[in-house]
Design a protein around this motif. Sequence first.
Motif, PDB file in Angstrom:
ATOM      1  N   GLU A 272       8.296 -12.243  73.821  1.00  0.00           N
ATOM      2  CA  GLU A 272       7.156 -11.843  72.988  1.00  0.00           C
ATOM      3  C   GLU A 272       7.148 -12.613  71.670  1.00  0.00           C
ATOM      4  OE1 GLU A 272       3.668  -9.824  71.882  1.00  0.00           O
ATOM      5  OE2 GLU A 272       4.668  -9.973  73.836  1.00  0.00           O
TER       6      GLU A 272
ATOM      7  N   HIS B  60       4.470 -15.691  70.369  1.00  0.00           N
ATOM      8  CA  HIS B  60       3.576 -15.240  69.297  1.00  0.00           C
ATOM      9  C   HIS B  60       4.270 -15.345  67.953  1.00  0.00           C
ATOM     10  CE1 HIS B  60       2.394 -13.004  72.975  1.00  0.00           C
ATOM     11  NE2 HIS B  60       1.170 -13.259  72.556  1.00  0.00           N
TER      12      HIS B  60
ATOM     13  N   SER C 212       3.612  -8.131  69.561  1.00  0.00           N
ATOM     14  CA  SER C 212       3.216  -6.733  69.743  1.00  0.00           C
ATOM     15  C   SER C 212       4.343  -5.897  70.343  1.00  0.00           C
ATOM     16  CB  SER C 212       1.985  -6.665  70.646  1.00  0.00           C
ATOM     17  OG  SER C 212       1.731  -5.350  71.061  1.00  0.00           O
TER      18      SER C 212
ATOM     19  N   SER D 206       3.785  -2.979  71.357  1.00  0.00           N
ATOM     20  CA  SER D 206       3.120  -2.319  72.485  1.00  0.00           C
ATOM     21  C   SER D 206       3.292  -3.130  73.762  1.00  0.00           C
ATOM     22  CB  SER D 206       1.624  -2.123  72.180  1.00  0.00           C
ATOM     23  OG  SER D 206       1.452  -1.257  71.085  1.00  0.00           O
ATOM     24  N   ASN D 207       3.159  -4.462  73.656  1.00  0.00           N
ATOM     25  CA  ASN D 207       3.389  -5.318  74.818  1.00  0.00           C
ATOM     26  C   ASN D 207       4.821  -5.176  75.325  1.00  0.00           C
ATOM     27  OD1 ASN D 207       0.809  -6.303  74.636  1.00  0.00           O
ATOM     28  ND2 ASN D 207       1.380  -8.244  73.683  1.00  0.00           N
ATOM     29  N   ILE D 208       5.755  -5.116  74.397  1.00  0.00           N
ATOM     30  CA  ILE D 208       7.175  -5.038  74.754  1.00  0.00           C
ATOM     31  C   ILE D 208       7.476  -3.734  75.488  1.00  0.00           C
ATOM     32  CG2 ILE D 208       9.502  -4.783  73.796  1.00  0.00           C
ATOM     33  CD1 ILE D 208       8.651  -6.772  71.586  1.00  0.00           C
TER      34      ILE D 208
ATOM     35  N   SER E   2       5.460  -1.754  76.981  1.00  0.00           N
ATOM     36  CA  SER E   2       4.731  -1.694  78.250  1.00  0.00           C
ATOM     37  C   SER E   2       5.491  -2.442  79.346  1.00  0.00           C
ATOM     38  CB  SER E   2       3.335  -2.284  78.073  1.00  0.00           C
ATOM     39  OG  SER E   2       2.653  -2.331  79.310  1.00  0.00           O
ATOM     40  N   ARG E   3       5.974  -3.628  79.030  1.00  0.00           N
ATOM     41  CA  ARG E   3       6.709  -4.420  80.017  1.00  0.00           C
ATOM     42  C   ARG E   3       8.046  -3.784  80.383  1.00  0.00           C
ATOM     43  NH1 ARG E   3       7.420 -10.504  78.735  1.00  0.00           N
ATOM     44  NH2 ARG E   3       8.418 -10.287  80.774  1.00  0.00           N
TER      45      ARG E   3
ATOM     46  N   LYS F 159       6.746   4.386  73.474  1.00  0.00           N
ATOM     47  CA  LYS F 159       6.970   3.722  72.189  1.00  0.00           C
ATOM     48  C   LYS F 159       8.005   4.474  71.361  1.00  0.00           C
ATOM     49  CE  LYS F 159       4.308   0.823  69.103  1.00  0.00           C
ATOM     50  NZ  LYS F 159       2.946   0.391  68.736  1.00  0.00           N
TER      51      LYS F 159
END
Length: 228
Positions: A25, A29, A35, A37-39, A41-42, A47
Amino acid sequence: MVALKTFNNLSIERQTEIISVCLEEFALHEYQTASLSNIVSRLNLAKGSFYRYFENKQSLYFFLLDHCIQTRLKNDQEAITVKPTDFFELMIEHLKAKAKFDKRFPLHSAFLYNVMQEKNNDEIGNIQLTVKLKALEAVKPLVSEAFKNHVFRRDIDIEAISFLVYRMQFTILEYLELKHKLDFRQNIKNQKPFYNLPEQEILNVAKPFIEIFKTGIAGKKEENNSYE
């Protein structure tokens, strides 16, 4: 910064998975747009659960930085088992170790590269200065030893030489990027090595740079006059 105790209690496999996802991530970026949130989620995490591992985005980022630097130093120690007596040959050995590091740990390399492109902000401060100081801490003992062995001119400050040694390696890597039109982020997305170049090509590019560093860029008088 360190991870919270809950993270350290995870299995090594899970820690490695979390670190890899976080590195990717931040490799793809900038700090501000990376993010959490991306982390989560994966990683299939809530959270709230993630904050049991790291206090915030800033602490995660500096944990990753320390982790990558320590991994790089360990890689160099393993790769350079016999230290050459010639300092400039040692620079070549460090570049060989760097090539091995890129192949073994492409996400670590990509993250460290991205750190050096970061702009100052309130959360991570002058991160480029932080990394440069850490790099100089690693380089200075080697330069000091070479200085004692009269490898360098006595009228040049050790810290200045240490900075030049550090910058020379970075300059070689930047030139490789330019020469081969490397797209680091695309390599990471395609799960390829960060530099994705044969070790011999890296060395072919590096050796003239190090020779210039060793002997200077000015030619002999007759050579200097040849273009007139």
